[in-house]
Design an enzyme around this catalytic site. Sequence first.
Site, PDB file in Angstrom:
ATOM      1  N   GLU A  76       8.154  67.289 -13.776  1.00  0.00           N
ATOM      2  CA  GLU A  76       7.718  68.532 -13.128  1.00  0.00           C
ATOM      3  C   GLU A  76       8.691  69.670 -13.421  1.00  0.00           C
ATOM      4  OE1 GLU A  76       5.487  71.135 -11.335  1.00  0.00           O
ATOM      5  OE2 GLU A  76       4.856  69.075 -10.884  1.00  0.00           O
ATOM      6  N   HIS A 258       3.374  70.906  -3.855  1.00  0.00           N
ATOM      7  CA  HIS A 258       3.821  72.182  -4.420  1.00  0.00           C
ATOM      8  C   HIS A 258       4.140  73.159  -3.294  1.00  0.00           C
ATOM      9  CE1 HIS A 258       3.500  71.993  -8.850  1.00  0.00           C
ATOM     10  NE2 HIS A 258       2.849  70.867  -8.545  1.00  0.00           N
ATOM     11  N   HIS A 353      28.634  82.509  18.365  1.00  0.00           N
ATOM     12  CA  HIS A 353      28.517  81.325  17.507  1.00  0.00           C
ATOM     13  C   HIS A 353      29.899  80.804  17.123  1.00  0.00           C
ATOM     14  CE1 HIS A 353      24.120  81.622  16.106  1.00  0.00           C
ATOM     15  NE2 HIS A 353      24.271  82.501  17.082  1.00  0.00           N
TER      16      HIS A 353
END
Length: 474
Positions: A76, A258, A353
């Site tokens: 692919e 895909h 964070h």
Amino acid sequence: MVLLPPSLPVCQLKVTAPEFPSNFYLDGDHSGFVGIETRQNPHPSASRNPYGHDAGVTDFLSNVSRFQIIESTLREGEQFANAFFDTAKKIEIAKALDDFGVDYIELTSPCASEQSRADCEAICKLGLKAKILTHIRCHMDDARIAVETGVDGVDVVIGTSSYLREHSHGKDMTYIKNAAIEVIEFVKSKGIEIRFSSEDSFRSDLVDLLSIYSAVDKVGVNRVGIADTVGCASPRQVYELVRVLRGVVGCDIETHFHNDTGCAIANAFCALEAGATHIDTSVLGIGERNGITPLGGLMARMMVADREYVKSKYKLEKLKEIEDLVAEAVEVNIPFNNYITGFCAFTHKAGIHAKAILNNPSTYEIINPADFGMSRYVHFASRLTGWNAIKSRAQQLKLEMTDTQYKECTAKIKAMADIRPIAVDDADSIIRAYHRNLKSGENKPLLDLTAEEQAAFAAKEKELLEAQAAGLPV
């Protein structure tokens, strides 16, 4: 019988600080970034999602803890617009994938060209641990050539949707079934593994699909394949089709997704939940158009599903090396937000964070970067930084202050970052100069600034300090 929703087991779960260099978006270089080490947090193992509930029937169908990868970069991936792999590069990629631990390596059809056939034969002679497959049309001429190359298995495909039957090969379902059975019986007679796949499965008639899959299952095909050739399927559609197919065939089920509509990873995961056994991937997802399920992206998803299984089976620390190899070969840059290996994949910037990450990385990370040989970064040289990040950086520089002083130093960094972009060196200079002023009792400038910058800095600093004194978040 009611099938309960699937439970999604979660994984369990090391820091570093950046300014974005000029080549940030080009090659992912971390030069100029400084590591901030945090304590190692234990990552308690969890076999299922604590927010879910027991779903025994679905767990019985699920293969998220026993899936296999059919790595298709050399098939692919060779269809990617920019791809040209010579024999040496194909061998290098095949060896890297084998070292990583993929179960199968799929190669371009030996019928495509004389060089494709020679490359297939060369890779088959390498003695790799992974099984070598080649991908051919459902035609005896192709099958006769494929079985002579030395491959371990043959992947056969033919279009089954009305679009492909009318506009591609022009055959009806009776022809397709008879051709499939003939090819399967021939390949099996050679002692070689075989998969039969429909093409454009999700735009094919369900009755046609189940009929052809049932027929090839009865003659002993090793795997049937479902291919979302145009990338139109949703995770729900995938789950439902695979679950139905799982009740029709006893052989393994391979899936090929895909990524035209961005669902390739989610679709692969849902296929495994529904009972699929094999997932097609390519490195960086390269392939026709938008490509297929990326190897790294699937690893990220499956680490959350079953960390121990994935870690025991694949050399995850090799992922970046493989992606760099393929990216260079096809002349593309690895995206900044690429799964696992992207420049920003484990970079934390916001003050809230950063504070949590410094205390316990699992607060804002579901994947431990150390599992992939990667590092995490805390970006403290910005207007979004928090005093905990500045405290951690100052301590790394062996500069001790009180929490109040860390907060005041943070305000100065934020004030400067409001005026212009600052680099790590700028932030470090401010921290050091501020600490020197504390020790000397002087009030020397923290950075060399223009008169205009000095005025703007003083105004911003005053504004931030007033807000801080009033107890407002800064």
